[in-house]
Design an enzyme around this catalytic site. Structure first.
Site, short mmCIF file in Angstrom:
data_model
loop_
_atom_site.label_atom_id
_atom_site.label_comp_id
_atom_site.label_asym_id
_atom_site.label_seq_id
_atom_site.Cartn_x
_atom_site.Cartn_y
_atom_site.Cartn_z
N LEU A 58 0.59 -1.35 0.08
CA LEU A 58 0.23 0.03 -0.01
C LEU A 58 1.02 1.47 0.15
O LEU A 58 0.68 2.20 0.74
CB LEU A 58 -1.02 0.04 1.21
CG LEU A 58 -1.94 -1.24 1.34
CD1 LEU A 58 -2.82 -0.87 2.53
CD2 LEU A 58 -2.86 -1.51 0.08
N CYS A 115 -6.20 -6.70 1.43
CA CYS A 115 -4.95 -6.63 1.13
C CYS A 115 -4.01 -7.89 1.96
O CYS A 115 -3.90 -7.66 3.19
CB CYS A 115 -4.35 -5.33 1.14
SG CYS A 115 -2.61 -5.19 0.61
N GLY A 195 -2.79 -13.34 -11.54
CA GLY A 195 -2.85 -14.02 -12.77
C GLY A 195 -3.50 -15.12 -13.13
O GLY A 195 -4.54 -15.44 -12.33
#
Length: 295
Positions: A58, A115, A195
């Site tokens: 962050l 996160c 991904g």
């Protein structure tokens, strides 16, 4: 109607690549915290055979500098702007949302509740949403983690607390080792894995949440082609975000948009949104048949 194409937060610097940002329907900022952050120490990014790990932590200018300096420049892009906000306790989310509430260039706020590269807030996701809801009238999208057994329960909780929509999913914790030393390649060892390999996880989360709540869902996780986007729509997403693919293919937004239209048309849909939740409808029908057969 078309399916809006966004970027996943943190995967595009609009001020460095404005033309890429303008190719999106919505630009989502990197997560902004109340105070400036330097982020985690390097090495912070590690490519893998089939994806990428990041541990940025962050990094950012803090909400005050963002509103004063970055926001006016982002407002000139000509696309809808969502601001991602984060923090380490409910007051952090409250402060950021309150400062953004009167900003006309901000179309929505995405709450980064998941996160994997920083310490978690002590409050539950629902409590963080409730705190943010009290501070702003802006639409709130709750970004949830795939690393939970019952993401649908979390979706119901954050919607009940005031979230107007969901962003699914964030990265999932992963570890990659140096082939020679067998030591972690990231300075903090663990990072957020993204991904194509996480696409089935994203599909499962979108599907589960679409059966649990009736709010807009931004689907993301491993999207690299139009068919990937259509699958997320079929699972219940109403918009799709591109993440890791933007690092290798900055022209992906336009390409994926055209491929999405073609893939939908090839399957007989008037437009891509017409396919929304078709996988959910089929699942619910199967459950009903199973229920009737055991009655």
């Amino acid at each position: 109607m078309s399916v809006p194409i966004l970027n996943a937060s943190g995967c595009l610097d609009a001020l460095a690549a404005p033309e890429v940002a303008r190719s999106l329907d919505v630009f989502v900022t990197k997560t902004i915290t109340p105070e400036p952050r330097e982020g985690n120490p390097p090495v912070r990014i590690a490519e893998t055979e089939h994806g990428m790990l990041n541990s940025i932590g962050l990094q950012g200018p803090g909400i005050d500098a963002f509103v004063a300096d970055h926001l006016p420049r982002l407002g000139t892009l000509g696309v809808d702007l969502w601001v991602s906000v984060g923090g380490f306790a409910a007051p952090d989310f409250t402060r950021c949302c309150a400062l953004l509430d009167d900003e006309p260039t901000v179309a929505a706020i995405e709450l980064n509740l998941s996160c994997p590269n920083v310490e978690e807030a002590p409050e539950t996701a629902a409590e963080l949403v409730s705190a943010a809801r009290a501070a702003t009238k802006k639409p709130l999208y709750a970004k949830l983690s795939p690393a939970q057994w019952d993401v649908a329960a979390s979706a119901r909780a954050v919607v009940d607390a005031g979230a107007d929509g969901l962003s699914l999913v964030n990265t999932i914790r992963g570890l990659v080792l140096d082939a020679l030393t067998l030591r972690p390649r990231l300075a903090r060892a663990i990072g957020g894995y993204s991904g194509e390999p996480i696409r089935p996880i994203a599909l499962a989360c979108v599907h589960a949440c679409a059966t649990a709540v009736d709010v807009p869902i931004v689907g993301m996780g491993g999207v690299a082609a139009g068919l990937h986007a259509l699958e997320l729509v079929a699972a219940g997403a109403s918009a799709v975000a591109l993440g890791t693919i933007l690092f290798s293919d900055p022209l992906a937004p336009g390409r994926v948009r055209e491929e999405l239209r073609s893939e939908a048309a090839a399957r007989g849909f008037e437009n891509a949104l017409a396919a929304r939740s078709i996988a959910v409808a089929g699942f619910e029908k199967s459950l009903q048949i199973a229920s009737n057969s055991t009655a």
